[in-house]
Write a protein that holds these residues in place. Structure first.
Motif, short mmCIF file in Angstrom:
data_model
loop_
_atom_site.label_atom_id
_atom_site.label_comp_id
_atom_site.label_asym_id
_atom_site.label_seq_id
_atom_site.Cartn_x
_atom_site.Cartn_y
_atom_site.Cartn_z
N LYS A 1 -5.07 -51.92 89.36
CA LYS A 1 -3.98 -52.44 88.38
C LYS A 1 -3.92 -53.27 87.86
O LYS A 1 -2.67 -53.57 87.62
N GLU A 2 -4.20 -54.69 88.36
CA GLU A 2 -3.89 -55.84 88.37
C GLU A 2 -4.14 -56.26 87.15
O GLU A 2 -4.93 -56.15 86.26
N ILE A 3 -2.69 -56.75 86.77
CA ILE A 3 -2.22 -57.34 85.31
C ILE A 3 -2.64 -58.73 85.13
O ILE A 3 -2.86 -59.57 86.43
N GLY A 4 -4.01 -58.39 84.95
CA GLY A 4 -4.67 -60.12 83.84
C GLY A 4 -6.56 -60.13 85.07
O GLY A 4 -7.21 -61.46 84.46
N LEU B 1 15.45 -61.88 92.03
CA LEU B 1 14.17 -61.00 92.10
C LEU B 1 13.31 -61.79 91.92
O LEU B 1 13.55 -62.15 90.53
N ASP B 2 11.71 -61.41 92.12
CA ASP B 2 10.67 -61.90 92.32
C ASP B 2 9.65 -60.68 91.31
O ASP B 2 9.27 -60.05 92.48
N PRO B 3 10.18 -60.06 90.04
CA PRO B 3 9.70 -58.92 90.15
C PRO B 3 7.27 -59.38 89.93
O PRO B 3 7.05 -58.53 90.35
N PHE B 4 6.60 -60.40 90.68
CA PHE B 4 5.61 -60.89 91.48
C PHE B 4 6.08 -61.78 91.65
O PHE B 4 4.75 -63.05 91.84
N CYS B 5 6.15 -60.89 93.42
CA CYS B 5 6.44 -61.83 93.99
C CYS B 5 5.55 -62.51 95.43
O CYS B 5 5.59 -63.90 95.91
N GLY B 6 3.71 -62.05 94.83
CA GLY B 6 3.15 -62.89 95.91
C GLY B 6 3.01 -63.24 96.97
O GLY B 6 3.87 -62.06 97.73
N SER B 7 3.12 -64.05 97.69
CA SER B 7 3.82 -64.50 99.19
C SER B 7 4.72 -64.95 98.87
O SER B 7 4.87 -64.77 100.39
N GLY B 8 5.74 -64.32 98.26
CA GLY B 8 6.72 -64.47 98.97
C GLY B 8 7.20 -65.74 99.00
O GLY B 8 8.51 -65.65 99.65
N THR B 9 7.17 -66.94 97.76
CA THR B 9 8.15 -68.01 98.11
C THR B 9 9.67 -68.19 97.29
O THR B 9 10.32 -68.89 97.87
N THR B 10 9.50 -67.54 96.78
CA THR B 10 11.15 -67.14 96.22
C THR B 10 11.63 -66.51 97.29
O THR B 10 13.60 -67.12 97.12
N ILE C 1 9.04 -57.61 94.19
CA ILE C 1 7.59 -56.96 94.13
C ILE C 1 6.34 -57.34 93.67
O ILE C 1 5.87 -58.53 93.35
N ASP C 2 5.34 -56.76 94.24
CA ASP C 2 4.24 -56.49 94.32
C ASP C 2 2.82 -55.72 94.24
O ASP C 2 3.75 -55.57 94.84
N LEU C 3 2.06 -55.89 93.40
CA LEU C 3 0.60 -54.87 93.72
C LEU C 3 0.33 -55.03 95.32
O LEU C 3 -0.20 -54.11 95.66
N THR D 1 10.26 -66.18 88.65
CA THR D 1 8.74 -65.61 88.86
C THR D 1 7.54 -66.09 88.10
O THR D 1 7.89 -67.56 87.35
N SER D 2 6.00 -66.35 88.84
CA SER D 2 4.90 -66.71 87.72
C SER D 2 4.34 -65.46 87.54
O SER D 2 3.90 -65.00 88.63
N PRO D 3 4.04 -64.49 87.03
CA PRO D 3 3.57 -63.80 86.48
C PRO D 3 2.24 -63.79 86.67
O PRO D 3 1.37 -64.86 86.19
N ASP E 1 2.87 -50.96 91.45
CA ASP E 1 2.22 -51.85 90.57
C ASP E 1 4.14 -51.86 89.14
O ASP E 1 4.53 -50.96 89.21
N ILE E 2 3.89 -53.39 88.43
CA ILE E 2 5.02 -52.74 87.65
C ILE E 2 5.54 -52.71 87.33
O ILE E 2 6.88 -52.15 86.73
N LEU E 3 4.64 -51.49 86.52
CA LEU E 3 4.59 -51.45 84.87
C LEU E 3 5.54 -49.46 85.65
O LEU E 3 5.23 -48.47 84.60
C1 SAM Z 1 1.19 -65.79 90.63
S1 SAM Z 1 0.76 -64.87 91.52
C2 SAM Z 1 2.55 -65.57 92.21
C3 SAM Z 1 2.71 -66.31 93.33
C4 SAM Z 1 4.46 -66.07 93.89
N1 SAM Z 1 5.18 -66.56 93.09
C5 SAM Z 1 4.36 -66.42 94.95
O1 SAM Z 1 4.76 -67.31 94.92
O2 SAM Z 1 2.93 -66.13 96.30
C6 SAM Z 1 1.25 -63.11 90.69
C7 SAM Z 1 1.05 -62.07 91.18
O3 SAM Z 1 1.09 -60.99 90.77
C8 SAM Z 1 0.78 -60.04 91.26
N2 SAM Z 1 0.02 -58.45 89.66
C9 SAM Z 1 -0.38 -58.60 89.79
N3 SAM Z 1 -0.62 -57.23 89.08
C10 SAM Z 1 0.38 -56.95 88.97
C11 SAM Z 1 1.13 -55.45 89.25
N4 SAM Z 1 0.55 -54.63 87.93
N5 SAM Z 1 2.07 -55.01 89.41
C12 SAM Z 1 3.03 -56.35 90.08
N6 SAM Z 1 2.27 -57.28 90.60
C13 SAM Z 1 1.29 -57.43 90.08
C14 SAM Z 1 -0.75 -60.35 92.04
O4 SAM Z 1 -1.01 -59.88 93.08
C15 SAM Z 1 0.46 -61.78 92.33
O5 SAM Z 1 0.23 -61.74 93.84
#
Ligand code: SAM
Length: 377
Positions: A272-275, A53-62, A76-78, A241-243, A223-225
């Motif tokens: 909803k974007e964390i950070g 599982l990658d809970p912040f999968c972004g571009s799907g590298t994992t 999972i990604d928002l 993952t990388s959050p 949204d992961i939350l």
């Molecule tokens: C560091 S990036 C991940 C990049 C990924 N490892 C890759 O290789 O592409 C962090 C990700 O967290 C997502 N993110 C931010 N807030 C989120 C939320 N509330 N729920 C789910 N994903 C969220 C962003 O959209 C972003 O794609």
């Protein structure tokens, strides 16, 4: 690999060609160097047909690296662009992408010459796109939307998305200034065709080179939350993952006009974007405690779906909120503890120079944290 210690391995991958093949079909900020999830999978995947599982999968590298090794993966990604890109990178394409793209361009040229074109409402559109480019993008997106086969349609959307910044007035992917780039409608069509040919080639190369049956990827756009254990399988054997970091990078902003053109809502993503930085402004002050709470919720979910003793690997950097340096390692450790996670290992790695555009405040070190789920709460 399993006999070599985590520490003695090279995690910097300097001068190693870190951005290649399918990982290059579309830009994404702060994405993993694919060698990182690859090496973590080789070290920590336990087999037994468990899922990654990658809970912040972004571009799907994992996800790409997992299915390449025959492992099923959940992401999972928002951000809807992240999810679209992850799906395209992990789905084999039926034959015919290039010929559909050529037909789209032929029809688009005809429509541009013979029909009045109604450009969709997009805020500030005239500032970022020349009128003729707006029309060309409108006819291309209309044609893409009429493609019925889903994987072909999504690959075309990713092709268009990959050229949006090039054909806009935006200076570059990371510079938000409007400049005149003298792009013609012909350039738009040529870039679109070039992007589809490239995507078609990289996806078939990727799947043709997998020696076993590829794993299957499932992508959840949420949204992961708000994700619950019901959304996920119970046999997650490894998390990589990388959050998002507090106050560091704004994914919604990077993809804002891509989302508008593809009919998605960037403002809903921003909220909803964390950070995301707006959340740390004085009018809506959030600080590291809010981030810690959000990560705590995330670890609680992980503890519910991960197998006992499974590992969760987090790549994290430092960040700065209201001029204060935040130690994200300590913060994540605190967030993970109540759900039964302990840090088993940490390595520090150097962020290569070409990725520094995405590092905030001259931070050039990041850490890979290995948590183990000792006991479920
Ligand atoms: C560091 S990036 C991940 C990049 C990924 N490892 C890759 O290789 O592409 C962090 C990700 O967290 C997502 N993110 C931010 N807030 C989120 C939320 N509330 N729920 C789910 N994903 C969220 C962003 O959209 C972003 O794609």
């Amino acid at each position: 690999l399993k006999n070599i210690s985590f520490h003695s391995m090279d995690w910097n991958f300097l001068n190693q060609g870190t951005n290649k093949g399918i990982h290059t079909i579309h830009p994404y900020p702060a994405k993993f160097i694919p060698q990182i999830p690859r090496q973590l999978l080789e070290l920590f995947y336990t087999g037994d047909s468990s899922v990654v599982l990658d809970p912040f999968c972004g571009s799907g590298t994992t996800l790409v690296e997992a299915i390449n090794m025959g492992i099923d993966a959940y992401g999972i990604d928002l951000n809807p662009i992240a999810c679209l890109l992850s799906r395209v990178k992990t789905t084999p394409l039926p034959y015919g992408l290039s010929s559909i793209a050529s037909k789209i361009v032929d029809t688009a040229k005809e429509l541009l010459q013979n029909e009045p074109i109604e450009v969709p409402y997009i805020p500030n559109l005239d500032h970022w796109f020349e009128p003729n480019i707006q029309k060309a993008l409108t006819v291309i997106t209309d044609q893409i939307n009429s493609v019925s086969e889903l994987s072909l349609k999504e690959a075309l959307q990713i092709a268009l998305s990959s050229i949006i910044v090039r054909v806009s007035n935006q200076e570059s992917d990371t510079r938000y200034a409007a400049v005149n780039k003298e792009i013609s409608v012909e350039n738009v069509f040529n870039l679109f065709i070039k992007a589809t040919t490239f995507i078609d080639k990289e996806i078939s190369l990727f799947f043709n080179n997998i020696s076993q049956t590829p794993g299957h990827a499932t992508i959840i756009n949420k949204d992961i939350l708000t994700v619950t254990e019901k959304d996920l399988p119970k046999n997650i054997g490894l998390v990589i993952t990388s959050p998002p970091y507090p106050n560091a990078y704004e994914y919604w902003l990077y993809h804002k006009y891509r989302m508008y053109w593809l009919g998605m809502d960037p403002i809903a993503v921003r909220q909803k974007e964390i950070g995301a930085r707006p959340n740390y402004f004085k009018t809506n002050p959030q600080d590291e405690h809010d981030f810690e709470k959000q990560m705590k919720t995330c670890f609680y979910l992980l503890s519910k779906v991960m197998k006992p003793s499974a590992k969760a690997c987090f790549l994290v950097g430092r960040s700065i909120i209201h001029k204060k340096k935040i130690d994200n390692v300590l913060l994540l450790q605190r967030a993970a503890k109540p759900s039964g996670f302990v840090i088993e290992d940490i390595v520090e790695r150097t962020i290569p120079k070409n990725r520094k555009a995405f590092a905030h405040g001259h931070i050039n070190k990041e850490h890979i944290l290995i948590f183990t789920l000792k006991e479920k709460p």
